[in-house]
Enzyme design. Structure first.
Site, PDB file in Angstrom:
ATOM      1  N   GLU A 115      12.312   0.548 -12.210  1.00 25.39           N
ATOM      2  CA  GLU A 115      11.676   1.331 -13.257  1.00 25.39           C
ATOM      3  C   GLU A 115      12.239   0.934 -14.624  1.00 25.39           C
ATOM      4  O   GLU A 115      13.458   0.825 -14.806  1.00 25.39           O
ATOM      5  CB  GLU A 115      11.965   2.803 -12.957  1.00 25.39           C
ATOM      6  CG  GLU A 115      11.435   3.807 -13.932  1.00 25.39           C
ATOM      7  CD  GLU A 115      11.787   5.235 -13.520  1.00 25.39           C
ATOM      8  OE1 GLU A 115      11.193   6.169 -14.073  1.00 25.39           O
ATOM      9  OE2 GLU A 115      12.679   5.403 -12.627  1.00 25.39           O
ATOM     10  N   LYS A 151       3.752   6.594 -14.412  1.00 19.75           N
ATOM     11  CA  LYS A 151       4.495   7.533 -13.583  1.00 19.75           C
ATOM     12  C   LYS A 151       3.779   8.875 -13.608  1.00 19.75           C
ATOM     13  O   LYS A 151       3.405   9.388 -14.672  1.00 19.75           O
ATOM     14  CB  LYS A 151       5.921   7.672 -14.120  1.00 19.75           C
ATOM     15  CG  LYS A 151       6.871   8.473 -13.235  1.00 19.75           C
ATOM     16  CD  LYS A 151       8.289   8.364 -13.783  1.00 19.75           C
ATOM     17  CE  LYS A 151       9.316   8.996 -12.870  1.00 19.75           C
ATOM     18  NZ  LYS A 151      10.693   8.766 -13.357  1.00 19.75           N
ATOM     19  N   CYS A 192       9.651   6.129  -8.947  1.00 23.36           N
ATOM     20  CA  CYS A 192      10.844   6.965  -8.787  1.00 23.36           C
ATOM     21  C   CYS A 192      10.548   8.410  -8.405  1.00 23.36           C
ATOM     22  O   CYS A 192      10.295   8.729  -7.255  1.00 23.36           O
ATOM     23  CB  CYS A 192      11.698   6.896 -10.045  1.00 23.36           C
ATOM     24  SG  CYS A 192      13.408   7.465  -9.767  1.00 23.36           S
ATOM     25  N   GLU A 230       5.931  -2.021  37.287  1.00 23.04           N
ATOM     26  CA  GLU A 230       5.156  -2.274  38.500  1.00 23.04           C
ATOM     27  C   GLU A 230       3.712  -1.819  38.327  1.00 23.04           C
ATOM     28  O   GLU A 230       2.783  -2.479  38.806  1.00 23.04           O
ATOM     29  CB  GLU A 230       5.812  -1.564  39.685  1.00 23.04           C
ATOM     30  CG  GLU A 230       7.172  -2.146  40.055  1.00 23.04           C
ATOM     31  CD  GLU A 230       7.868  -1.380  41.176  1.00 23.04           C
ATOM     32  OE1 GLU A 230       8.800  -1.942  41.774  1.00 23.04           O
ATOM     33  OE2 GLU A 230       7.474  -0.225  41.443  1.00 23.04           O
TER      34      GLU A 230
END
Length: 643
Positions: free
Chosen positions: A46, A115, A176, A470
């Protein structure tokens, strides 16, 4: 990028606070190094172009102009680079200042993401300078010239970067604090199709915060079925009040792939986009792509083979760490025993009847039955252990079965079936010298008949011993060992069966040395159905010589069923994980065998008895694996032809 792998990195360059020219040089140098390392997607911290800790300098045009000039330098210096990079910088727009991630590739700006949640508490005062970017969708000028010589405009807002060269790869970005919010942007990005989320962060370090941060990153990657690349600010930020340590992480679908802290440089990992898209397709709660309108960008990658750095476990059902392995074994034994406890209590069964051969599977079934009886506060003598020696039974396995049953306090019955099987051969006109499949299966079916009748005599349930491996290979006699009244091992693969028995043996070395000794000898006994006569008293029929190493088959099973990978990708991963033990030719041989048997033997799995699910892979027809018994393996086998 072949097989859905994409190489990503979180990078922490060295920075100088407010020295945009220096920071730009560090950024494009790191981009060049990432390209050299094969990285295709790079996340940087950032506000790394200015430094996160510029304070009121963010309001100065001198710094903001320097950031734009630094971005220009980076774009010019990286025009030849293919690495898709998200870097942090402040941006003036709409009369305000935004904390943004600028996504670039080959000298072009693909997206500018603000942001969303700007903090204003504790040591973070971002609202003093930055506006929140929630719900912004607008065109803004960055201050750089466009291709036509005019002013460059770009979209400001949440964006999805599509990467057509890697099917399913779409990149989203958050910054952030966005991750720490109650409704992170990454949720909306994932719903819109983003499979890789980049987080540009500047998260300071205090005691205990790293662990919580790690939980957030790993947890978000799991909730969103995505790759999550977290790049953190580090060395060079101001330490006036805070210290930043460059805590970089790459996570994928709830697993941490790579992590570095207290350092600068690149943290590189490979994200499997194919695996993520399969998981999203499989999980019905995950929504179809859609949601809010987002800016769309496109990144171009030259197709190539990603050099894999990720660790591929050679034993995917078994934890590598000893402590985790012990904990897993204890948990599995408890889950299986709880399932059997419920069934015994619900049916009012007076006994649990187990065919005890002296092999691994029946030993594990007995150990689980003993735990279940203990949970019911019942005596272990309510377990009826039946040994049924026949043509291939060796003294070693017979003696181990007897020792185990007696030591654990079960009711032991020895019922030889040789005469009965010979009588059956006479009834159906079969020559006992012809040791074909009829010769073998007649013994297996007779043993099941004996167990069912003993259960009727004692008011009990027959406890199945067949395991997941199996079932995958169809290595069971239909209406023989294939059938029971409750199969406690049905979702436990052979490699894990061995570890569970070994766990009990180790746990009892001091508490019960005699039990540990017999369990360890059983562990050393070759896996065999013992249906062909012994040679000089030794087992002549070894299962892994006939169907292949269970180590390989369990690897194939996990990746084919749990993740839906195709044969070529499984071969590639098997070579990476097991290439030192097995040659490519051997792996390919048994992989073809696996697919042939897996498809041809589905009819046996379509009518399985009940049994407890203990792990993420199960072949129960009642929900975990629904496959038509007549499905054809042609497409899967053709994918392997010519390799």
């Amino acid at each position: 990028m072949k097989d859905g792998f994409i190489c990503v990195a979180a990078g922490t360059p060295k920075v100088r606070v407010a020295d945009c020219r220096y920071n730009a040089e560090q950024i494009f140098t790191m981009m060049r190094e990432a390209e050299k390392q094969g990285v295709k997607i790079l996340a940087l911290p950032e506000l790394c172009l200015t430094g996160y800790t510029c304070g009121d300098l963010f309001l100065q045009d001198t710094l903001l102009n320097g950031a734009v000039e630094g971005l220009r330098t980076i774009l010019e210096a990286t025009r030849h680079l293919e690495v898709l990079t998200a870097l942090g910088m402040p941006l003036r727009a709409r009369g305000k200042l935004y904390n943004c991630a600028v996504v670039i590739q080959k000298g072009d700006i693909l997206a500018v993401v603000p942001k969303t949640y700007v903090p204003n508490y504790g040591e973070f005062y971002e609202k003093r300078w930055f506006e929140g970017g929630e719900d912004i969708t607008s065109q803004v000028s960055i201050g750089l010239p466009g291709a036509d010589g005019g002013t460059m405009y770009t979209g400001l807002g949440q964006a999805i970067i599509d990467c057509p060269a890697v099917p399913g790869l779409k990149v989203g970005v958050e910054i952030c604090e966005d991750l720490w919010a109650a409704d992170p942007p990454s949720r909306r990005l994932a719903e819109a199709g983003a499979t890789v989320i980049l987080n540009l962060s500047a998260s300071n370090e205090v005691v205990g915060k790293a662990a919580y941060r790690r939980q957030l990153v790993v947890g978000q990657s799991g909730r969103l079925c995505c790759g999550y690349v977290y790049a953190d600010a580090g060395e060079g930020e101001s330490t006036t009040d805070l210290v930043f340590t460059g805590h970089n992480m790459v996570a994928e679908n709830g697993a941490l792939l790579a992590e570095h802290r207290f350092t600068t440089g690149l943290t590189i990992a490979d994200i499997d986009v194919q695996r993520l898209t399969y998981e999203r397709r499989r999980l019905t709660p995950f929504p179809a792509e859609g949601g809010a309108a987002l800016y769309q960008g496109a990144a171009e990658f030259t197709p190539c083979v990603t050099k894999l750095r990720r660790y591929v476990s050679p034993a995917p059902f078994i934890p590598d760490n000893a402590a985790d392995r012990a904990s897993r074994c204890e948990e599995i034994l408890t889950i299986a025993a709880l399932g059997l406890k419920k069934r015994l209590k619900h049916t009012g069964a007076r006994s649990a009847v187990i065919g005890l051969s002296g092999g691994l599977d029946s030993t594990l079934a007995l150990l689980i039955a003993a735990l279940a009886m203990g949970m019911l506060h019942r005596d272990p003598s309510d377990i009826i252990a039946v040994t049924m020696p026949c043509f291939g039974t060796t003294e070693r396995t017979k003696n181990n079965a007897v020792l185990l049953a007696e030591h654990m306090g079960t009711t032991l019955r020895t019922i030889p079936i040789g005469d009965t099987v010979r009588s059956h051969f006479r009834d159906i006109g079969h020559d006992p010298e012809d040791q074909d499949v009829t010769y073998e299966n007649a013994q297996a079916r007779e043993r099941t008949q004996v167990l069912m009748d003993v259960a009727n005599q004692t008011g009990g349930l027959v406890i199945g011993t067949g395991d997941l491996s199996e079932l995958a290979l169809g290595w069971a006699t239909y209406n023989g060992d294939h059938m029971s009244m409750y199969g406690v091992n049905a979702s436990i693969p052979k490699t894990l069966v061995r570890h569970l028995v070994d766990y009990v043996a180790r746990d009892n070395r001091k508490k019960d040395p005699e039990l540990a000794q017999v369990l360890e000898d059983i562990l050393d006994t070759p896996v065999s159905p013992e249906l062909l006569p012994a040679v000089q008293g030794e087992i002549s029929q070894r299962t892994e010589d006939l169907v292949g190493p269970y180590e390989l088959h369990d690897f194939f099973l996990y990746h084919a069923v749990r993740w839906g990978f195709g044969p070529r990708k499984i071969l590639r991963l098997a070579e990476l994980a097991l290439g030192r033990q097995y040659s490519r030719e051997v792996i390919l041989k048994w992989l073809k065998n696996f697919y042939y048997r897996f498809f041809a033997q589905q009819f046996k799995r379509s009518c399985l008895p009940d049994g407890p699910k203990v792990g993420s892979v199960s072949l129960s027809p009642r929900g975990d694996w629904r496959m038509p018994s007549d499905a054809v393996a042609r497409l899967w086998l053709e994918e392997l032809e010519g390799i």
